[in-house]
Design an enzyme around this catalytic site. Sequence first.
Site, PDB file in Angstrom:
ATOM      1  N   CYS A 120     -19.803  -9.086  31.136  1.00 46.29           N
ATOM      2  CA  CYS A 120     -19.558  -7.742  30.620  1.00 46.29           C
ATOM      3  C   CYS A 120     -20.424  -7.529  29.366  1.00 46.29           C
ATOM      4  O   CYS A 120     -20.277  -8.253  28.376  1.00 46.29           O
ATOM      5  CB  CYS A 120     -18.066  -7.628  30.316  1.00 46.29           C
ATOM      6  SG  CYS A 120     -17.573  -6.019  29.714  1.00 46.29           S
ATOM      7  N   CYS A 166     -12.776  -1.869  33.981  1.00 46.31           N
ATOM      8  CA  CYS A 166     -13.585  -1.908  32.760  1.00 46.31           C
ATOM      9  C   CYS A 166     -14.684  -0.847  32.819  1.00 46.31           C
ATOM     10  O   CYS A 166     -15.424  -0.784  33.799  1.00 46.31           O
ATOM     11  CB  CYS A 166     -14.201  -3.295  32.591  1.00 46.31           C
ATOM     12  SG  CYS A 166     -15.319  -3.386  31.192  1.00 46.31           S
ATOM     13  N   LYS A 213       2.553   7.508  -6.418  1.00 47.66           N
ATOM     14  CA  LYS A 213       3.599   6.941  -5.561  1.00 47.66           C
ATOM     15  C   LYS A 213       2.904   5.973  -4.608  1.00 47.66           C
ATOM     16  O   LYS A 213       2.123   6.369  -3.748  1.00 47.66           O
ATOM     17  CB  LYS A 213       4.307   8.060  -4.789  1.00 47.66           C
ATOM     18  CG  LYS A 213       5.547   7.576  -4.063  1.00 47.66           C
ATOM     19  CD  LYS A 213       6.377   8.757  -3.587  1.00 47.66           C
ATOM     20  CE  LYS A 213       7.716   8.314  -3.039  1.00 47.66           C
ATOM     21  NZ  LYS A 213       7.644   7.356  -1.959  1.00 47.66           N
ATOM     22  N   ASP A 222       2.365   3.337  -1.705  1.00 47.95           N
ATOM     23  CA  ASP A 222       2.944   3.248  -0.369  1.00 47.95           C
ATOM     24  C   ASP A 222       2.987   1.790   0.087  1.00 47.95           C
ATOM     25  O   ASP A 222       2.090   1.287   0.740  1.00 47.95           O
ATOM     26  CB  ASP A 222       2.104   4.076   0.607  1.00 47.95           C
ATOM     27  CG  ASP A 222       2.889   4.407   1.850  1.00 47.95           C
ATOM     28  OD1 ASP A 222       4.105   4.148   1.869  1.00 47.95           O
ATOM     29  OD2 ASP A 222       2.285   4.916   2.805  1.00 47.95           O
ATOM     30  N   TYR A 252       6.795  -0.756 -11.854  1.00 48.31           N
ATOM     31  CA  TYR A 252       6.929   0.584 -12.426  1.00 48.31           C
ATOM     32  C   TYR A 252       8.327   0.930 -12.947  1.00 48.31           C
ATOM     33  O   TYR A 252       8.633   2.089 -13.209  1.00 48.31           O
ATOM     34  CB  TYR A 252       6.500   1.646 -11.412  1.00 48.31           C
ATOM     35  CG  TYR A 252       7.111   1.484 -10.034  1.00 48.31           C
ATOM     36  CD1 TYR A 252       8.475   1.543  -9.838  1.00 48.31           C
ATOM     37  CD2 TYR A 252       6.286   1.270  -8.930  1.00 48.31           C
ATOM     38  CE1 TYR A 252       9.028   1.397  -8.586  1.00 48.31           C
ATOM     39  CE2 TYR A 252       6.835   1.115  -7.664  1.00 48.31           C
ATOM     40  CZ  TYR A 252       8.207   1.180  -7.498  1.00 48.31           C
ATOM     41  OH  TYR A 252       8.749   1.026  -6.258  1.00 48.31           O
ATOM     42  N   GLU A 306       3.117   8.933 -12.512  1.00 51.74           N
ATOM     43  CA  GLU A 306       2.495   7.775 -11.861  1.00 51.74           C
ATOM     44  C   GLU A 306       2.181   8.153 -10.428  1.00 51.74           C
ATOM     45  O   GLU A 306       2.751   9.102  -9.906  1.00 51.74           O
ATOM     46  CB  GLU A 306       3.487   6.598 -11.809  1.00 51.74           C
ATOM     47  CG  GLU A 306       3.828   6.023 -13.129  1.00 51.74           C
ATOM     48  CD  GLU A 306       5.168   5.291 -13.103  1.00 51.74           C
ATOM     49  OE1 GLU A 306       5.615   4.879 -12.016  1.00 51.74           O
ATOM     50  OE2 GLU A 306       5.754   5.165 -14.176  1.00 51.74           O
ATOM     51  N   CYS A 361     -18.211  -2.834  33.022  1.00 54.11           N
ATOM     52  CA  CYS A 361     -18.635  -3.740  34.108  1.00 54.11           C
ATOM     53  C   CYS A 361     -17.782  -3.604  35.349  1.00 54.11           C
ATOM     54  O   CYS A 361     -17.969  -4.332  36.314  1.00 54.11           O
ATOM     55  CB  CYS A 361     -18.632  -5.183  33.619  1.00 54.11           C
ATOM     56  SG  CYS A 361     -16.965  -5.829  33.432  1.00 54.11           S
ATOM     57  N   LYS A 407       5.078  14.836  -2.876  1.00 49.79           N
ATOM     58  CA  LYS A 407       4.352  14.216  -1.766  1.00 49.79           C
ATOM     59  C   LYS A 407       3.117  15.042  -1.432  1.00 49.79           C
ATOM     60  O   LYS A 407       3.209  16.256  -1.233  1.00 49.79           O
ATOM     61  CB  LYS A 407       5.253  14.139  -0.522  1.00 49.79           C
ATOM     62  CG  LYS A 407       6.480  13.250  -0.707  1.00 49.79           C
ATOM     63  CD  LYS A 407       6.137  11.778  -0.627  1.00 49.79           C
ATOM     64  CE  LYS A 407       6.162  11.248   0.766  1.00 49.79           C
ATOM     65  NZ  LYS A 407       7.426  10.944   1.330  1.00 49.79           N
ATOM     66  N   CYS A 412     -10.646  -6.917  29.506  1.00 45.85           N
ATOM     67  CA  CYS A 412     -11.579  -7.096  30.606  1.00 45.85           C
ATOM     68  C   CYS A 412     -11.811  -8.603  30.727  1.00 45.85           C
ATOM     69  O   CYS A 412     -12.255  -9.238  29.780  1.00 45.85           O
ATOM     70  CB  CYS A 412     -12.902  -6.390  30.316  1.00 45.85           C
ATOM     71  SG  CYS A 412     -14.183  -6.937  31.455  1.00 45.85           S
TER      72      CYS A 412
HETATM   73  S1  IVH Z   1      10.393   4.766  -9.488  1.00 47.81           S
HETATM   74  C1  IVH Z   1      15.206   5.436  -9.009  1.00 47.81           C
HETATM   75  N1  IVH Z   1       7.805   4.816  -9.258  1.00 47.81           N
HETATM   76  O1  IVH Z   1       9.307   5.273  -3.848  1.00 47.81           O
HETATM   77  C2  IVH Z   1      13.939   5.280  -8.259  1.00 47.81           C
HETATM   78  N2  IVH Z   1       9.081   4.505  -7.273  1.00 47.81           N
HETATM   79  O2  IVH Z   1      11.568   7.127  -2.789  1.00 47.81           O
HETATM   80  C3  IVH Z   1      12.928   4.627  -9.108  1.00 47.81           C
HETATM   81  N3  IVH Z   1       7.730   4.206  -5.250  1.00 47.81           N
HETATM   82  O3  IVH Z   1      12.010   3.125  -3.456  1.00 47.81           O
HETATM   83  C4  IVH Z   1      11.678   4.433  -8.384  1.00 47.81           C
HETATM   84  N4  IVH Z   1       5.784   4.351  -6.234  1.00 47.81           N
HETATM   85  O4  IVH Z   1       9.719   2.088  -3.451  1.00 47.81           O
HETATM   86  C5  IVH Z   1       8.976   4.683  -8.603  1.00 47.81           C
HETATM   87  N5  IVH Z   1       5.496   4.852  -9.241  1.00 47.81           N
HETATM   88  C6  IVH Z   1       6.644   4.722  -8.580  1.00 47.81           C
HETATM   89  C7  IVH Z   1       6.715   4.503  -7.189  1.00 47.81           C
HETATM   90  C8  IVH Z   1       7.962   4.414  -6.567  1.00 47.81           C
HETATM   91  C9  IVH Z   1       6.399   4.156  -5.077  1.00 47.81           C
HETATM   92  C10 IVH Z   1       8.704   4.049  -4.141  1.00 47.81           C
HETATM   93  C11 IVH Z   1       9.819   3.097  -4.420  1.00 47.81           C
HETATM   94  C12 IVH Z   1      11.077   3.859  -4.191  1.00 47.81           C
HETATM   95  C13 IVH Z   1      10.624   5.040  -3.421  1.00 47.81           C
HETATM   96  C14 IVH Z   1      11.504   6.205  -3.787  1.00 47.81           C
END
Ligand code: IVH
Length: 670
Positions: free
Chosen positions: A431, A407, A116, A118, A226, A114, A410, A313, A425
């Site tokens: 301005c 500024c 990750k 943010d 997830y 999946e 102006c 990452k 400003c």
């Molecule tokens: S699974 C046991 N799936 O990443 C941990 N986490 O560093 C199970 N996160 O705290 C987490 N996308 O907030 C999982 N597809 C994803 C995710 C995900 C973002 C975040 C989550 C977690 C942190 C872990």
Amino acid sequence: MNSAEAKTHIQQLTDKINHHNDLYYNKSKTEISDFEFDKLLEELITLEAAFPELRLPDSPTQRVGGTITKEFASVVHQYPMLSLGNTYSAEELTDFDARVAKGLDGDAYEYFCELKFDGVSISLMYENGLLTKAVTRGDGVRGDDVTTNIKTIKSLPLRIRAKDVPARFEVRGEVFLPKEVFKQLNKEREDIGEETYANARNTASGTVKMQDSSEVAKRKLDCYLYYLLGEDNEVESHSDAMKKLEHWGFNVSPTYKKCKSVQDVLGYIQTWEKKRHELPLETDGVVIKVNSLEQQERLGFTAKSPRWAIAYKYKAESIRTRLNGITYQVGRTGAVTPVAELEPVFLAGTTVKRASLHNANEIMRLDLHLGDYVFVEKGGEIIPKVTGVDLAKRNASAKRVSYITHCPECNSILIRKEGEANHYCPNEKGCPPQIKGKVEHFIQRKAMDIDSLGEQTIRQLFELGLVKTPADLYDLRKEDLLKLDKVKDKSAQNMLDGIAASKTQPFESVLFGIGIRYVGKTVAEKLARHFKTMRNLEQASYEALLETPEVGEKIAQSVVEFFKDTDNQNEVARLGQSGLQFESNQQEPALVSTVLADKSFVISGVFEHYERDQLKDIIIANGGKVLSSVSAKLDYLLAGDNMGPAKREKAEKLGVKIISEAEFENLLKG
Ligand code: IVH
């Protein structure tokens, strides 16, 4: 309506609205118009106000918020919320794969990949199909109960109707602010002179912890799920679990994929490295999970993270380049934004020459010196950021960047209000970018919607001395417009037609367009509805303004100051003479009842079930009046927690009845 009738009606409305919500947010379908939908919701809100004990646990009215939480209760997680180990290279990932293979004694296994996401992680508890609790990660062991805020997320089911729902389960996911929503939010804030937010993740995190859930509702958070937890889920793999979540109506990102080998995983990582930028939210890597739950159990956990999952990452795309100088941009409201002027470099597909520095604090934080070599990064946002300085390459004689005092447009002395990050400003009327910005604000779609004019046209009209304020637009003649570059008869006529057509824009759009600081479109709508005419608004006192829903002290002050200014008075008068709409044609919401007829209220303090504005709406909808100050003529002081002691004392002295939230609800029942 008696209680039994109300009960059936509330049930029907709840089901109907939830059905339409699900269609709209999860299946991208509509069966009724927005207007019809709003009508249903309004009806339910009013019924629930009259019969609060009949509100259903999955009532869609929770989506609009209304509760105020002063302090979030702390909740211990049933299963701790762990983090994931991080990897940054194919080698590290291969090492992880080797550990998995070893842990499973040579048995076959597959992965589930999946993205990750943010955002902010959240844990949701469902009991008998109902969402009962939403808790933040906190320190992993205990987090904050933010249920009322999370219930405003429209894509989250408040009740699951499927037959295979276990009595109890927990589901985890990521709450986020979609990139588009974040961009829009910042644009709106900038437009009315509020400071902008630094990034979507922090804004989402701040939003989840807001005290007023109706503010949360306006932010349009979303959530991807997830991770399914619980004893009775009857799933054997993570992919089964994800299918179940989808089937139960949860929002699952469609970007996942089953992978047979670490090579497949690397392929997935590569596929999404660039493509992820097209997704509606920020992502910073890939999460790789062993798919079989039985195998997950065998692999187990370390103290901090699971052995069956890991994060990969993506490297932030970063590059070093020379800071050639700093320029400063002045916006419509006079806010000054510093911009780093860089030695052009190629980064992630484009040449970068400039990067935003936000404000003076950011320059201080980076301790920028002229000629520094800086690291520039492209995150999810299009505009690159300066993330740091290569100190090893700093010239000993380099001069620290000092923020400008005047500024750049102006030459006025800049000001910085206490507690604000931005410099301003103050030369609002002289301005150039502020003058042009005001006209641009005025013609935008949400205001006068004059799309036959654009930024370039406004600039030229300003340079030719033809337009200095919005009212000047209505004095333009064809021969003026023909002086513009490349403008011929047809496009000049087009512009004039656009300007003339704007005269039919409703009062609230005019009010938004005239650019009163802190008056966004929603506030303009509330003011238009409350005061009905420009004349009433111009004459409104600070106290009278405070009686308007959504209007607090900062906005009231700003409106009073705006209309005190004689130039603004003249400008507004000229707009009126040009025939703009100065009267509201919004219909007052129909009276729900007259139980509060002729009764006046002052609302003070914080309430358990309502936001103050909601109470105002309910009082008005039931025939009552809301006042701002306590006098002998007042009927009721509606008192919440933390009410100002002066108000209470005065009410007691004058013999005004002081009532609680519960007593108010009783009054509504007539
Ligand atoms: S699974 C046991 N799936 O990443 C941990 N986490 O560093 C199970 N996160 O705290 C987490 N996308 O907030 C999982 N597809 C994803 C995710 C995900 C973002 C975040 C989550 C977690 C942190 C872990």
